[in-house]
Design an enzyme around this catalytic site. Structure first.
Site, PDB file in Angstrom:
ATOM      1  N   CYS A 174       0.683  -1.317  -0.149  1.00  0.00           N
ATOM      2  CA  CYS A 174      -0.071  -0.021  -0.123  1.00  0.00           C
ATOM      3  C   CYS A 174       1.026   1.226   0.020  1.00  0.00           C
ATOM      4  CB  CYS A 174      -0.999   0.095   1.183  1.00  0.00           C
ATOM      5  SG  CYS A 174      -1.959  -1.577   1.417  1.00  0.00           S
ATOM      6  N   HIS A 315      -3.769   7.720   5.988  1.00  0.00           N
ATOM      7  CA  HIS A 315      -3.950   6.567   5.159  1.00  0.00           C
ATOM      8  C   HIS A 315      -5.272   6.035   5.366  1.00  0.00           C
ATOM      9  CE1 HIS A 315      -2.460   2.813   2.940  1.00  0.00           C
ATOM     10  NE2 HIS A 315      -2.679   2.299   3.933  1.00  0.00           N
ATOM     11  N   GLU A 326      -2.880   4.542  13.316  1.00  0.00           N
ATOM     12  CA  GLU A 326      -2.588   5.807  12.501  1.00  0.00           C
ATOM     13  C   GLU A 326      -3.038   7.106  13.716  1.00  0.00           C
ATOM     14  OE1 GLU A 326      -2.567   7.713   8.284  1.00  0.00           O
ATOM     15  OE2 GLU A 326      -4.142   6.521   9.030  1.00  0.00           O
ATOM     16  N   LYS A 347     -10.204   8.124   1.415  1.00  0.00           N
ATOM     17  CA  LYS A 347     -10.615   6.594   0.917  1.00  0.00           C
ATOM     18  C   LYS A 347     -12.017   6.445   1.431  1.00  0.00           C
ATOM     19  CE  LYS A 347      -6.075   4.343   1.564  1.00  0.00           C
ATOM     20  NZ  LYS A 347      -5.242   5.267   1.779  1.00  0.00           N
ATOM     21  N   HIS A 352      -9.954   1.958  -1.176  1.00  0.00           N
ATOM     22  CA  HIS A 352      -8.704   1.970  -1.116  1.00  0.00           C
ATOM     23  C   HIS A 352      -7.998   1.182  -2.406  1.00  0.00           C
ATOM     24  CE1 HIS A 352      -4.618   0.912   0.603  1.00  0.00           C
ATOM     25  NE2 HIS A 352      -4.974  -0.079   1.391  1.00  0.00           N
ATOM     26  N   PHE A 411       0.955  -3.296   4.039  1.00  0.00           N
ATOM     27  CA  PHE A 411       1.267  -4.732   4.452  1.00  0.00           C
ATOM     28  C   PHE A 411       2.728  -4.996   4.510  1.00  0.00           C
ATOM     29  CE2 PHE A 411      -2.808  -6.528   2.489  1.00  0.00           C
ATOM     30  CZ  PHE A 411      -3.485  -6.348   3.778  1.00  0.00           C
TER      31      PHE A 411
END
Length: 426
Positions: A174, A315, A326, A347, A352, A411
């Site tokens: 990502c 994110h 986050e 998002k 995403h 990830f």
């Protein structure tokens, strides 16, 4: 032989072109308008029949015709991400006023490509496997191998526009497009390139990928009946991300070269930071320590004070762990000021888009800085005590800001962040 070129280091790196093909608006103007209005691009999956899946919603790019950017024969030889990326690149070059068809061979040698993608072209790969296992060997494409590799994305851009400089693909999950931009920034900053096409593209809304995320428990399954509200970053009722797709491209140039040709400077890249939790394949280390350090490294690299940051592009995937972590990372980086700093997750509107998510946020921040608004986190209805910052809920804010921090988490425990400043001319 000519002596090697030498430059003072570091050089300044500016953004002179922007392209966007997004679920809630294709083209920069449409994307900007959608972000300002808080328009969702999420709906029921139409790229295939999703009835057997627990999650049946996604953020697809609508009303897009690959044939507008390449022949139908070419489109059959590549995955869906390629025409999306070609379209975004063409728009970015146009906005940068680069007439690539008139560039000489020598000039094209100074143009390179650095693209980020988490998934590459899984739609093309899955289709070829279906044909193979259905015993339809004659229907398997001879481009099966070459077009299934993620690196084909940067190659396709270089081939299409004739750019002969470096052609690289960064795939770090990502964080891919954030890392691609950081890599491009450093290449220009330290004299390894002068002009780079950089950004990201992903189009992973396929049966195999969707089923994988469903099994993992990472995607939202509770709002198949109301897709536009399915992506709910930082809301207490969030239950996973919504898979998205799209392409966002920036033209990065050495500042003096850009100004010499009279380019419009939309933004300047100031700093980049990257870390790894070294914790787990898919789960974040819950303290947020390493994402916070990536942010701090980017700010330190930019040589600015933390209180100069006026907006933070989060994110914000809408998974329980990601949003909580986050939030902790923002507090660890900014201390008490985290409660005052406006921040949001786009998002909620575009889903995403995997490896392209970082540059999607960077483009959003650039447009916001140049048009005097801050984009919202839509679908925010119920506060989560563990997510207690200013996420710009539901409606954009009319506010000017000069410097933004763009955060990305991926990830494999990866964390990356960029600091950008508003351009000198608009």
């Amino acid at each position: 032989m000519k002596p090697p070129r030498t430059y003072p280091t570091p050089r300044r790196v500016v953004i002179t072109g922007i392209g966007a093909v997004a679920p809630n608006g294709s083209g920069v103007e449409a994307y900007c308008h959608a972000l300002r209005r808080g328009t969702s691009g999420i709906g029921r999956i139409s790229l295939f029949a999703p009835d057997g899946l627990r999650c049946r919603v996604a953020a697809e790019v609508k009303d897009f015709a690959a044939a507008d950017f390449m022949s139908l024969q070419e489109a059959r030889r590549v995955g869906r991400a390629v025409p999306l990326l070609i379209a975004a690149t063409a728009e970015a070059l146009g906005r940068a006023r680069i007439d690539w068809q008139r560039l000489s061979t020598e000039q094209k040698q100074s143009w390179g490509v650095v693209i980020g993608s988490g998934g590459g072209t899984p739609d093309f790969m899955e289709e070829q496997y279906r044909r193979y296992f259905a015993d339809q060997l004659r229907r398997v494409s001879p481009y099966n191998v070459s077009s299934s590799t993620p690196g084909s994305l940067s190659s396709e851009v270089s081939l299409r526009f004739g750019f002969r400089g470096p052609s690289h693909l960064i795939s770090t999950g990502c964080t891919s497009s954030t890392d691609a931009l950081g890599y491009a920034f450093n290449m220009i900053r330290f004299g390894l390139a002068d002009h780079l096409v950089s950004g990201g593209a992903d189009a992973t809304i396929t049966p195999g990928v969707m089923q994988g995320f469903c099994i993992m428990g990472a995607v939202s399954v509770s709002r198949n009946h109301d897709p536009a509200t399915a992506s709910r970053p930082f809301d207490k009722t969030r239950d996973g991300f919504v898979l998205g797709e799209g392409a966002w491209v920036l033209i990065l140039e050495e500042r003096e070269l850009a100004l010499d040709r009279g380019a419009t400077v939309y933004a300047e890249v100031l700093g980049y930071g990257s870390t790894c939790d070294a914790h787990h394949r898919v789960r974040l280390e819950p303290s947020g320590e390493e994402p916070a350090r990536a942010m701090s490294l980017a700010i330190e690299d930019a040589n600015i004070a933390k209180d100069e940051i006026g907006y933070m592009a989060l994110h914000g995937t809408a998974t329980l762990l990601n949003d909580r972590t986050e939030t902790l990372a923002a507090k660890a980086c900014f201390g008490k000021r985290a409660y005052e700093l406006p921040m949001s997750s786009i998002k909620s509107m575009i889903g995403h888009p995997q490896g392209a998510s970082g540059v999607a946020g960077v483009v959003a921040a650039i447009l916001a800085m140049n048009h005097g608004f801050l984009p919202p986190t839509i679908n925010y209805a119920e506060a989560d005590p563990e997510c207690d910052l200013n996420y710009i809920p539901n409606h954009s804010i009319e506010r000017s800001t000069e410097i933004a921090l763009c955060n990305c988490i991926g990830f494999g425990s990866k964390n990356s962040a960029l600091v950008i400043a508003r351009g000198e001319t608009t």
